[in-house]
Design an enzyme around this catalytic site. Structure first.
Site, mmCIF file in Angstrom:
data_model
loop_
_atom_site.group_PDB
_atom_site.id
_atom_site.type_symbol
_atom_site.label_atom_id
_atom_site.label_comp_id
_atom_site.label_asym_id
_atom_site.label_seq_id
_atom_site.Cartn_x
_atom_site.Cartn_y
_atom_site.Cartn_z
ATOM 1 N N ARG A 110 -7.804 7.196 3.861
ATOM 2 C CA ARG A 110 -7.899 6.216 3.279
ATOM 3 C C ARG A 110 -8.817 4.574 3.664
ATOM 4 N NH1 ARG A 110 -2.258 4.882 0.420
ATOM 5 N NH2 ARG A 110 -2.035 3.595 2.054
ATOM 6 N N LEU A 157 -3.087 3.276 -5.725
ATOM 7 C CA LEU A 157 -3.250 3.593 -4.700
ATOM 8 C C LEU A 157 -2.792 4.718 -4.725
ATOM 9 C CD1 LEU A 157 -3.835 1.917 -2.610
ATOM 10 C CD2 LEU A 157 -1.616 2.111 -2.042
ATOM 11 N N TYR A 170 -6.241 -3.162 3.890
ATOM 12 C CA TYR A 170 -5.876 -3.246 5.058
ATOM 13 C C TYR A 170 -4.746 -1.678 5.100
ATOM 14 C CZ TYR A 170 -1.687 -3.760 1.569
ATOM 15 O OH TYR A 170 -0.893 -3.173 -0.013
ATOM 16 N N HIS A 208 -19.864 -16.741 -2.650
ATOM 17 C CA HIS A 208 -19.721 -15.357 -3.215
ATOM 18 C C HIS A 208 -19.705 -14.345 -2.435
ATOM 19 C CE1 HIS A 208 -17.171 -18.353 -5.883
ATOM 20 N NE2 HIS A 208 -16.888 -17.436 -5.971
ATOM 21 N N GLU A 222 1.861 2.196 -11.527
ATOM 22 C CA GLU A 222 2.755 2.916 -10.569
ATOM 23 C C GLU A 222 3.333 1.175 -10.335
ATOM 24 O OE1 GLU A 222 -0.411 2.600 -7.116
ATOM 25 O OE2 GLU A 222 -1.469 1.305 -8.108
ATOM 26 N N ARG A 255 -18.503 -20.203 3.194
ATOM 27 C CA ARG A 255 -18.021 -20.089 1.900
ATOM 28 C C ARG A 255 -18.980 -20.096 0.952
ATOM 29 N NH1 ARG A 255 -15.798 -21.194 -2.361
ATOM 30 N NH2 ARG A 255 -14.162 -19.525 -3.432
ATOM 31 N N LYS A 310 -7.076 -0.354 -0.897
ATOM 32 C CA LYS A 310 -6.248 -0.901 -0.766
ATOM 33 C C LYS A 310 -6.239 -1.667 0.240
ATOM 34 C CE LYS A 310 -1.587 0.088 1.677
ATOM 35 N NZ LYS A 310 -1.140 -0.100 0.930
#
Ligand code: PLP
Length: 287
Positions: A52, A205, A33, A102, A180, A100, A147
């Site tokens: 990014r 990040l 995101y 993995h 962070e 579903r 991210k």
């Protein structure tokens, strides 16, 4: 005015916006995101956020759902439909819908969701009084540079902070160094007036606000070191602050109950905050 969301090619009323139950973002947090600030109709540091985003997608081998030009035009349409002039836009891309399992699906279409919201104005007293932080062990994975929407340790840390009356939690690695915040980058100012923030690596990040703040600090002649710092060093620092898209540059005036400096936002954080706000609201942030 009702809010509009963008969901996989359609503009839909926000309250009806939904994704499939087998979207891998929902099942596995298999996605990335970005949050981009909007100031005076412009997307602040748009290019850096899109770079990014591309990097995060590449690291997870998720195909980009559209060209950067198309993405920019959808972002503008989302802002236009929501009449957002000051606020933020949220973009989320996941590996899409698949039964579903993995392992990656043999074929899937990257899902894209976008929302925009108007600015919640930060109270001026917050900027002057600063905020409290709590330190917690960094229990995240080894690729915090991506991210990813997988944010469980971050939300648990933020909740621990909020429950303790603090604004943010700072993660601390095994060596005792601050990595962070749960949704911000961490900075201190040494007794002799040097800005210190951890260098970019897989441990943090690389905040777009962090990068802009570094550039602005250097351009205005502030001394800066990119290196780790410990919790005791932070507690004894002249000033501390955090940076992020939504917090901008915000003073930290208490760490684990220890008051930093005189308990008010200091001159370095204040100067950098002003430099950043001028930049974000001005010509440095063209969309
Ligand atoms: N660190 C983490 C873990 C974050 O989630 C964020 C923002 O969400 C930041 C730092 C600050 O990044 P940016 O300045 O790009 O908003």
């Amino acid at each position: 005015m009702s809010r509009i969301a963008y969901v996989n090619g359609r503009y839909v009323p926000h309250r009806e916006a939904a994704v499939h139950i087998e979207d891998r973002g929902y099942q596995f947090a298999d996605g990335v995101y970005e949050v981009i600030a909007v100031q005076g109709g412009r997307l602040v540091d748009e290019e850096a956020h899109l770079r990014r985003l591309e990097r995060s997608l590449g690291e997870l081998e998720i195909a980009s759902p559209m060209t950067p030009a198309a993405l920019k035009s959808v972002m503008r349409e989302v802002l236009r439909r929501n009449r957002v002039h000051h606020g933020s836009i949220y973009l989320q891309m996941t590996r899409g819908v698949a039964p579903r399992d993995h392992a990656f699906p043999a074929a899937s279409v990257t899902a894209l969701v976008m929302t925009a919201k108007r600015l919640r104005v930060q109270a001026p007293e917050t900027a002057e009084d600063g905020v409290r932080v709590l330190t917690l062990p960094d229990n995240r994975w080894g690729r915090c540079d991506i991210k990813s929407i997988s944010l469980l340790p971050n939300i648990l840390a933020k909740q621990r902070a909020r429950a303790a009356g603090a604004y943010e939690a700072w993660f601390v690695d095994r060596a005792g160094h601050v990595t962070e915040g749960s949704s911000t980058n961490a900075w201190i100012v040494t007794r002799d007036g040097k800005l210190v923030t951890r260098s970019a690596s897989h441990a943090i990040l690389n905040g777009v606000t962090r990068q802009s703040a570094i550039r602005l600090a250097k351009a205005s002649g502030l001394a800066l070191e990119e290196r780790p710092f410990s919790v005791p060093e932070a507690k004894a620092a002249r000033e501390a602050f955090i940076t992020s898209t939504t917090s901008h540059v915000l003073a930290v005036t208490e760490i684990d109950g220890t008051v930093i400096g005189n308990g008010k936002a200091g001159t370095f954080a204040g100067k950098l905050r002003k430099l950043y706000l001028d930049y974000a609201g001005g010509s440095g942030a063209r969309a």
